[in-house]
Design a protein around this motif. Structure first.
Motif, PDB file in Angstrom:
ATOM      1  N   GLY A 185       0.783  -1.228   0.000  1.00 22.80           N
ATOM      2  CA  GLY A 185       0.000   0.000   0.000  1.00 22.80           C
ATOM      3  C   GLY A 185       0.815   1.278   0.000  1.00 22.80           C
ATOM      4  O   GLY A 185       0.255   2.362   0.112  1.00 22.80           O
ATOM      5  N   GLU A 186       2.141   1.175  -0.112  1.00 24.03           N
ATOM      6  CA  GLU A 186       2.999   2.358  -0.158  1.00 24.03           C
ATOM      7  C   GLU A 186       3.708   2.400  -1.503  1.00 24.03           C
ATOM      8  O   GLU A 186       3.998   1.368  -2.102  1.00 24.03           O
ATOM      9  CB  GLU A 186       4.036   2.312   0.969  1.00 24.03           C
ATOM     10  CG  GLU A 186       3.419   2.384   2.348  1.00 24.03           C
ATOM     11  CD  GLU A 186       4.473   2.282   3.437  1.00 24.03           C
ATOM     12  OE1 GLU A 186       5.565   1.739   3.178  1.00 24.03           O
ATOM     13  OE2 GLU A 186       4.199   2.747   4.554  1.00 24.03           O
ATOM     14  N   LEU A 187       3.998   3.597  -1.970  1.00 23.57           N
ATOM     15  CA  LEU A 187       4.653   3.781  -3.256  1.00 23.57           C
ATOM     16  C   LEU A 187       6.147   3.973  -3.041  1.00 23.57           C
ATOM     17  O   LEU A 187       6.565   4.833  -2.255  1.00 23.57           O
ATOM     18  CB  LEU A 187       4.050   4.990  -3.984  1.00 23.57           C
ATOM     19  CG  LEU A 187       4.433   5.184  -5.440  1.00 23.57           C
ATOM     20  CD1 LEU A 187       4.035   3.973  -6.271  1.00 23.57           C
ATOM     21  CD2 LEU A 187       3.759   6.425  -5.994  1.00 23.57           C
ATOM     22  N   TRP A 188       6.958   3.164  -3.724  1.00 25.31           N
ATOM     23  CA  TRP A 188       8.412   3.195  -3.578  1.00 25.31           C
ATOM     24  C   TRP A 188       9.060   3.511  -4.917  1.00 25.31           C
ATOM     25  O   TRP A 188       8.688   2.959  -5.942  1.00 25.31           O
ATOM     26  CB  TRP A 188       8.927   1.847  -3.082  1.00 25.31           C
ATOM     27  CG  TRP A 188       8.479   1.528  -1.700  1.00 25.31           C
ATOM     28  CD1 TRP A 188       7.309   0.936  -1.335  1.00 25.31           C
ATOM     29  CD2 TRP A 188       9.171   1.815  -0.492  1.00 25.31           C
ATOM     30  NE1 TRP A 188       7.241   0.824   0.023  1.00 25.31           N
ATOM     31  CE2 TRP A 188       8.380   1.346   0.573  1.00 25.31           C
ATOM     32  CE3 TRP A 188      10.397   2.412  -0.204  1.00 25.31           C
ATOM     33  CZ2 TRP A 188       8.763   1.471   1.897  1.00 25.31           C
ATOM     34  CZ3 TRP A 188      10.780   2.517   1.113  1.00 25.31           C
ATOM     35  CH2 TRP A 188       9.977   2.059   2.155  1.00 25.31           C
ATOM     36  N   LEU A 189      10.054   4.386  -4.880  1.00 26.58           N
ATOM     37  CA  LEU A 189      10.825   4.757  -6.062  1.00 26.58           C
ATOM     38  C   LEU A 189      12.052   3.866  -6.126  1.00 26.58           C
ATOM     39  O   LEU A 189      12.801   3.780  -5.154  1.00 26.58           O
ATOM     40  CB  LEU A 189      11.229   6.233  -5.972  1.00 26.58           C
ATOM     41  CG  LEU A 189      11.916   6.848  -7.171  1.00 26.58           C
ATOM     42  CD1 LEU A 189      10.960   6.864  -8.363  1.00 26.58           C
ATOM     43  CD2 LEU A 189      12.359   8.254  -6.857  1.00 26.58           C
ATOM     44  N   GLN A 190      12.261   3.216  -7.268  1.00 29.89           N
ATOM     45  CA  GLN A 190      13.386   2.298  -7.409  1.00 29.89           C
ATOM     46  C   GLN A 190      14.170   2.619  -8.670  1.00 29.89           C
ATOM     47  O   GLN A 190      13.626   3.160  -9.631  1.00 29.89           O
ATOM     48  CB  GLN A 190      12.892   0.860  -7.469  1.00 29.89           C
ATOM     49  CG  GLN A 190      12.224   0.427  -6.203  1.00 29.89           C
ATOM     50  CD  GLN A 190      11.850  -1.037  -6.222  1.00 29.89           C
ATOM     51  OE1 GLN A 190      12.005  -1.720  -7.227  1.00 29.89           O
ATOM     52  NE2 GLN A 190      11.355  -1.526  -5.107  1.00 29.89           N
ATOM     53  N   GLY A 191      15.456   2.259  -8.658  1.00 31.50           N
ATOM     54  CA  GLY A 191      16.293   2.423  -9.838  1.00 31.50           C
ATOM     55  C   GLY A 191      16.833   3.820 -10.051  1.00 31.50           C
ATOM     56  O   GLY A 191      17.574   4.046 -10.996  1.00 31.50           O
ATOM     57  N   VAL A 192      16.494   4.765  -9.206  1.00 35.38           N
ATOM     58  CA  VAL A 192      17.015   6.129  -9.342  1.00 35.38           C
ATOM     59  C   VAL A 192      18.396   6.164  -8.711  1.00 35.38           C
ATOM     60  O   VAL A 192      18.595   5.692  -7.599  1.00 35.38           O
ATOM     61  CB  VAL A 192      16.075   7.145  -8.663  1.00 35.38           C
ATOM     62  CG1 VAL A 192      16.697   8.522  -8.637  1.00 35.38           C
ATOM     63  CG2 VAL A 192      14.750   7.187  -9.388  1.00 35.38           C
ATOM     64  N   HIS A 193      19.352   6.709  -9.440  1.00 37.48           N
ATOM     65  CA  HIS A 193      20.735   6.731  -8.971  1.00 37.48           C
ATOM     66  C   HIS A 193      21.073   8.114  -8.410  1.00 37.48           C
ATOM     67  O   HIS A 193      21.101   9.098  -9.138  1.00 37.48           O
ATOM     68  CB  HIS A 193      21.689   6.388 -10.112  1.00 37.48           C
ATOM     69  CG  HIS A 193      23.113   6.279  -9.695  1.00 37.48           C
ATOM     70  ND1 HIS A 193      23.981   7.327  -9.778  1.00 37.48           N
ATOM     71  CD2 HIS A 193      23.807   5.249  -9.166  1.00 37.48           C
ATOM     72  CE1 HIS A 193      25.162   6.958  -9.324  1.00 37.48           C
ATOM     73  NE2 HIS A 193      25.082   5.692  -8.944  1.00 37.48           N
ATOM     74  N   ILE A 194      21.305   8.169  -7.102  1.00 37.87           N
ATOM     75  CA  ILE A 194      21.816   9.367  -6.445  1.00 37.87           C
ATOM     76  C   ILE A 194      23.205   8.989  -5.940  1.00 37.87           C
ATOM     77  O   ILE A 194      23.316   8.181  -5.012  1.00 37.87           O
ATOM     78  CB  ILE A 194      20.923   9.835  -5.291  1.00 37.87           C
ATOM     79  CG1 ILE A 194      19.524  10.170  -5.803  1.00 37.87           C
ATOM     80  CG2 ILE A 194      21.532  11.042  -4.589  1.00 37.87           C
ATOM     81  CD1 ILE A 194      18.521  10.525  -4.731  1.00 37.87           C
ATOM     82  N   PRO A 195      24.266   9.503  -6.553  1.00 37.69           N
ATOM     83  CA  PRO A 195      25.613   9.064  -6.177  1.00 37.69           C
ATOM     84  C   PRO A 195      25.950   9.430  -4.740  1.00 37.69           C
ATOM     85  O   PRO A 195      25.334  10.322  -4.152  1.00 37.69           O
ATOM     86  CB  PRO A 195      26.524   9.789  -7.160  1.00 37.69           C
ATOM     87  CG  PRO A 195      25.730  10.909  -7.672  1.00 37.69           C
ATOM     88  CD  PRO A 195      24.290  10.526  -7.575  1.00 37.69           C
TER      89      PRO A 195
END
Length: 157
Positions: A58-68
């Motif tokens: 039930g929660e939205l997760w951001l994946q694959g975003v690269h923050i060095p």
């Protein structure tokens, strides 16, 4: 006393998403970050190319975003591609999850920015384009560019 930031400062944008997907709806979401991630973003470093969002419990997760990793960070540094929770109201989450259940829809990040000092992500509900759709949009953009160029040369005469 420090002055409060105003306005919108874009850190990273995903221009390829507009080429690869038909954008249906866009939403502005807060993002839960660690301190070193915020400092790395303030340095203007992030990549949204492989990013996507998905629902888990039930929660939205951001994946694959690269923050060095932050250069001056020590043992407190973060993992560059870790999952990050997106902060939205419950009614927005329900609306997005019901639309994502339909076939062929996905959630892609379009931009990461600071709005009044807070990190935000612009996410979009999108459907993938076919190869011929991509060619058509490129052709339309090129035709528009040529028409504008012809209009400006005609005005200068």
């Amino acid at each position: 006393m420090a002055t409060k930031e105003r306005g919108r400062a874009v850190v990273a944008s995903n221009r390829k998403a507009r080429h690869d997907y038909h954008i249906e709806d866009t939403y502005e979401a807060g993002i839960s970050l660690m301190g070193t991630e915020v400092k790395a973003l303030r340095m203007g470093r992030a990549s949204l190319v492989d990013g996507f969002a998905e629902f888990t419990d039930g929660e939205l997760w951001l994946q694959g975003v690269h923050i060095p990793q932050y250069v001056q960070g020590t043992w407190t540094n973060h993992a560059p591609r870790r999952r990050r929770k997106l902060l939205l109201h419950r009614d927005e989450l329900d609306k997005i999850s019901s639309k994502v259940r339909e076939k062929g829809r996905t959630i892609v990040p379009l931009a990461v920015y600071f709005k009044d000092g807070r990190a935000k992500v612009e996410i979009a509900l999108a459907t993938g384009k076919r190869e011929y759709d991509k060619r058509n949009s490129l052709r339309e953009r090129q035709d528009k560019r040529e028409a504008d160029r012809a209009m400006t040369t005609r005005e200068h005469r």
